[in-house]
Scaffold this active site. Structure first.
Site, PDB file in Angstrom:
ATOM      1  N   LYS A  10      21.028 -46.477  12.724  1.00 56.09           N
ATOM      2  CA  LYS A  10      19.835 -45.643  12.914  1.00 56.09           C
ATOM      3  C   LYS A  10      19.515 -44.794  11.677  1.00 56.09           C
ATOM      4  O   LYS A  10      20.352 -44.644  10.778  1.00 56.09           O
ATOM      5  CB  LYS A  10      20.037 -44.762  14.151  1.00 56.09           C
ATOM      6  N   TYR A  50      12.286 -49.824  22.926  1.00 54.27           N
ATOM      7  CA  TYR A  50      12.846 -48.887  23.911  1.00 54.27           C
ATOM      8  C   TYR A  50      11.984 -48.764  25.168  1.00 54.27           C
ATOM      9  O   TYR A  50      12.103 -47.767  25.898  1.00 54.27           O
ATOM     10  CB  TYR A  50      13.055 -47.513  23.258  1.00 54.27           C
ATOM     11  N   ASN A 113      22.345 -40.548  17.001  1.00 57.83           N
ATOM     12  CA  ASN A 113      23.723 -40.951  17.288  1.00 57.83           C
ATOM     13  C   ASN A 113      24.163 -42.192  16.497  1.00 57.83           C
ATOM     14  O   ASN A 113      25.037 -42.939  16.931  1.00 57.83           O
ATOM     15  CB  ASN A 113      23.939 -41.107  18.802  1.00 57.83           C
ATOM     16  N   HIS A 116      22.913 -48.101  17.634  1.00 60.56           N
ATOM     17  CA  HIS A 116      22.542 -48.635  18.942  1.00 60.56           C
ATOM     18  C   HIS A 116      23.307 -49.938  19.128  1.00 60.56           C
ATOM     19  O   HIS A 116      23.479 -50.693  18.168  1.00 60.56           O
ATOM     20  CB  HIS A 116      21.040 -48.931  19.019  1.00 60.56           C
ATOM     21  N   GLU A 127      17.335 -58.559  22.895  1.00 62.93           N
ATOM     22  CA  GLU A 127      17.220 -57.666  21.739  1.00 62.93           C
ATOM     23  C   GLU A 127      17.388 -58.431  20.426  1.00 62.93           C
ATOM     24  O   GLU A 127      16.737 -58.107  19.436  1.00 62.93           O
ATOM     25  CB  GLU A 127      18.259 -56.540  21.849  1.00 62.93           C
TER      26      GLU A 127
HETATM   27  P1  CMP Z   1      20.668 -45.879  22.380  1.00 67.49           P
HETATM   28  O1  CMP Z   1      21.966 -46.532  22.690  1.00 67.49           O
HETATM   29  O2  CMP Z   1      19.915 -46.408  21.222  1.00 67.49           O
HETATM   30  O3  CMP Z   1      19.707 -45.950  23.679  1.00 67.49           O
HETATM   31  C1  CMP Z   1      18.718 -44.993  23.942  1.00 67.49           C
HETATM   32  C2  CMP Z   1      18.744 -43.835  22.990  1.00 67.49           C
HETATM   33  O4  CMP Z   1      18.040 -42.688  23.409  1.00 67.49           O
HETATM   34  C3  CMP Z   1      20.158 -43.353  22.808  1.00 67.49           C
HETATM   35  O5  CMP Z   1      20.921 -44.312  22.113  1.00 67.49           O
HETATM   36  C4  CMP Z   1      19.912 -42.032  22.090  1.00 67.49           C
HETATM   37  O6  CMP Z   1      19.679 -42.214  20.702  1.00 67.49           O
HETATM   38  C5  CMP Z   1      18.590 -41.568  22.703  1.00 67.49           C
HETATM   39  N1  CMP Z   1      18.732 -40.434  23.603  1.00 67.49           N
HETATM   40  C6  CMP Z   1      18.220 -39.204  23.384  1.00 67.49           C
HETATM   41  N2  CMP Z   1      18.492 -38.383  24.379  1.00 67.49           N
HETATM   42  C7  CMP Z   1      19.191 -39.102  25.301  1.00 67.49           C
HETATM   43  C8  CMP Z   1      19.756 -38.788  26.582  1.00 67.49           C
HETATM   44  N3  CMP Z   1      19.660 -37.571  27.130  1.00 67.49           N
HETATM   45  N4  CMP Z   1      20.421 -39.771  27.223  1.00 67.49           N
HETATM   46  C9  CMP Z   1      20.511 -41.021  26.687  1.00 67.49           C
HETATM   47  N5  CMP Z   1      19.978 -41.364  25.484  1.00 67.49           N
HETATM   48  C10 CMP Z   1      19.337 -40.402  24.797  1.00 67.49           C
END
Ligand code: CMP
Length: 139
Positions: A10, A50, A113, A116, A127
């Protein structure tokens, strides 16, 4: 069984020059990077990727974050690749991620974070085809 999963490094991680360190974690775990490209997502592409989170409160911010810089999209291949990748990524929230996982080491927040990874084999297939043509995947 040998599986493939979709991984995204990311914008928070590409910004901090962490692509190689993250790829080393995948390779050390026995995952092979069989396709990889650095791209700039658009709001339309990130929004579509998403789509399942469209109704969640964090959706708009998530899309803005995902277009805030380049991402590296990649296909990881290996034995139980979907679960193995989720194991090395750690929990979505870095505060809950196990020590030594990518998110424990590198993530800035639950949103920023660092990585993904597909959450099931079925989603992995969808995906992967969202970002890659079959001819771009070279095992
Ligand atoms: P990802 O695994 O890419 O899937 C959805 C993304 O939403 C997650 O990682 C985070 O980057 C983002 N995100 C932001 N806030 C939340 C939350 N409260 N719970 C889950 N995903 C979140």
């Amino acid at each position: 069984a040998v599986e493939r999963t979709l991984s995204i490094i990311k914008p928070d991680a590409t910004r901090r020059n962490l692509t190689g360190k993250i790829n080393a974690v995948f390779e050390d775990a026995g995952l092979r990077i069989v396709a990889q490209k650095r791209i700039q997502l658009t709001p339309a592409t990130a929004g579509a990727f998403y789509e399942v989170h469209k109704e969640r409160p964090f959706y708009k911010d998530l899309v803005s974050f995902m277009v805030s810089g380049p991402v590296v999209v990649q296909v990881l291949q290996g034995e139980n690749a979907v679960a193995k990748n989720r194991e090395v990524m750690g929990a979505t929230d870095p505060k809950k991620a196990e020590a030594n996982t990518i998110r424990a080491q590198f993530a800035e927040s639950i949103e920023a974070n660092s990585v993904h990874g597909s959450d099931s084999l079925e989603n992995a297939k969808n995906e992967i085809s969202f970002f890659f043509a079959g001819t771009e995947i070279l095992p």
